[in-house]
Design a protein around this motif. Sequence first.
Motif, mmCIF file in Angstrom:
data_model
loop_
_atom_site.group_PDB
_atom_site.id
_atom_site.type_symbol
_atom_site.label_atom_id
_atom_site.label_comp_id
_atom_site.label_asym_id
_atom_site.label_seq_id
_atom_site.Cartn_x
_atom_site.Cartn_y
_atom_site.Cartn_z
ATOM 1 N N THR A 220 51.520 39.162 29.485
ATOM 2 C CA THR A 220 51.172 40.109 28.686
ATOM 3 C C THR A 220 52.312 39.914 27.540
ATOM 4 O O THR A 220 53.397 40.645 27.958
ATOM 5 C CB THR A 220 50.229 41.376 29.337
ATOM 6 O OG1 THR A 220 50.999 42.320 29.525
ATOM 7 C CG2 THR A 220 49.403 40.868 30.220
ATOM 8 N N ARG B 149 53.085 39.695 19.855
ATOM 9 C CA ARG B 149 51.960 39.082 19.477
ATOM 10 C C ARG B 149 52.743 38.216 18.218
ATOM 11 O O ARG B 149 52.391 37.415 18.226
ATOM 12 C CB ARG B 149 51.040 40.287 19.253
ATOM 13 C CG ARG B 149 50.378 40.089 21.029
ATOM 14 C CD ARG B 149 48.815 40.520 20.973
ATOM 15 N NE ARG B 149 49.046 42.274 21.646
ATOM 16 C CZ ARG B 149 47.648 43.119 21.229
ATOM 17 N NH1 ARG B 149 47.396 43.029 20.708
ATOM 18 N NH2 ARG B 149 48.209 43.695 22.136
ATOM 19 N N SER C 258 49.161 30.525 24.697
ATOM 20 C CA SER C 258 49.246 31.792 25.335
ATOM 21 C C SER C 258 47.926 31.886 25.615
ATOM 22 O O SER C 258 46.776 30.559 24.887
ATOM 23 C CB SER C 258 48.881 32.979 23.972
ATOM 24 O OG SER C 258 47.810 32.706 23.115
ATOM 25 N N ALA D 223 43.885 34.208 26.140
ATOM 26 C CA ALA D 223 43.362 35.366 26.153
ATOM 27 C C ALA D 223 42.485 35.406 27.055
ATOM 28 O O ALA D 223 42.349 35.205 28.703
ATOM 29 C CB ALA D 223 42.240 35.127 25.054
#
Lengths: 132, 132
Positions: free
Chosen positions: A13, A29, A43, A45
């Motif tokens: 993360t 990010r 990536s 989620a």
Amino acid sequence: MTLLAQTHEEPLTSEYIAGSVNTHPVFIRRILGMLNKAGLVTSQAGVGGGWRLRKAPETITLLEVYRAVDENHLLSLHHRSPNPRCLIGGNIQSSLEGIFGEAELALEQVLHTRTIADVLNEVLQHAQARAN
Amino acid sequence: MTLLAQTHEEPLTSEYIAGSVNTHPVFIRRILGMLNKAGLVTSQAGVGGGWRLRKAPETITLLEVYRAVDENHLLSLHHRSPNPRCLIGGNIQSSLEGIFGEAELALEQVLHTRTIADVLNEVLQHAQARAN
DNA sequence: TCTATCTGTCACTATTATAGTTACGGAAGG
DNA sequence: CCTTCCGTAACTATAATAGTGACAGATAGA
């Protein structure tokens, strides 16, 4: 990227990565977003999500990473353009662009010879040397 | 420096140079002050004073100028040092320093092959080409 | 279907780097 | 002695960079 290479089986993360880099998750990010657009990472989620390398560390050169992240030139003129009515000022920009381009190309060629896997190996070796 | 090379018989004032570079005289004096400490230029106060090259333009490489003016590295890490408790974070700094150093060296080698005289010649050629 | 993550991105603030500006002491020369 | 020009300090303005909070949307599992 080196962090992702180390644990490429499980996604990390942005918060975890930020802890290693000692910065803010959003900053991570933003940069991983650029690397994502360049096709270097991916990536996911949600729970258990995070970031992973999209290719094997051995196939990712530092040049790819560099180009994905850094848009403006290393070497450049003054931010205000020189006086075009001056013989030198009006013509030096293009001359220096050529030389600077050549110099940066030489730098990029070195970055092209190293991969993320190389960096990870060096880091691990260094860590082991310090442990002894 | 190219401007000084062009008119190396007579000294140029910081105000005149600032006009060509399109900036402030004090900014020019600051940079020429660094070049002075590096032995590349010389200054003279008073009427008819100003700045001159201390060596022939053919003997001044762009590397010398670059080193005199730019103290910090082109390639560097995040300004906040990584987490030393992280295996990667604690060891990546030295690894990257090595690679970055190698890359910058390649860049500097290119700068070493070019002199102020080269730049002046290119600029004059370019100016002539545009005039035709 | 609800909830707990986690990304993606926006808007804003804080910090730092860079350049612009004013000012003035001192050197040099006429 | 007066003008010119450097050398440098102090301060301001601007731009670049990073930090922070917030929130919609995606995802996986209960």
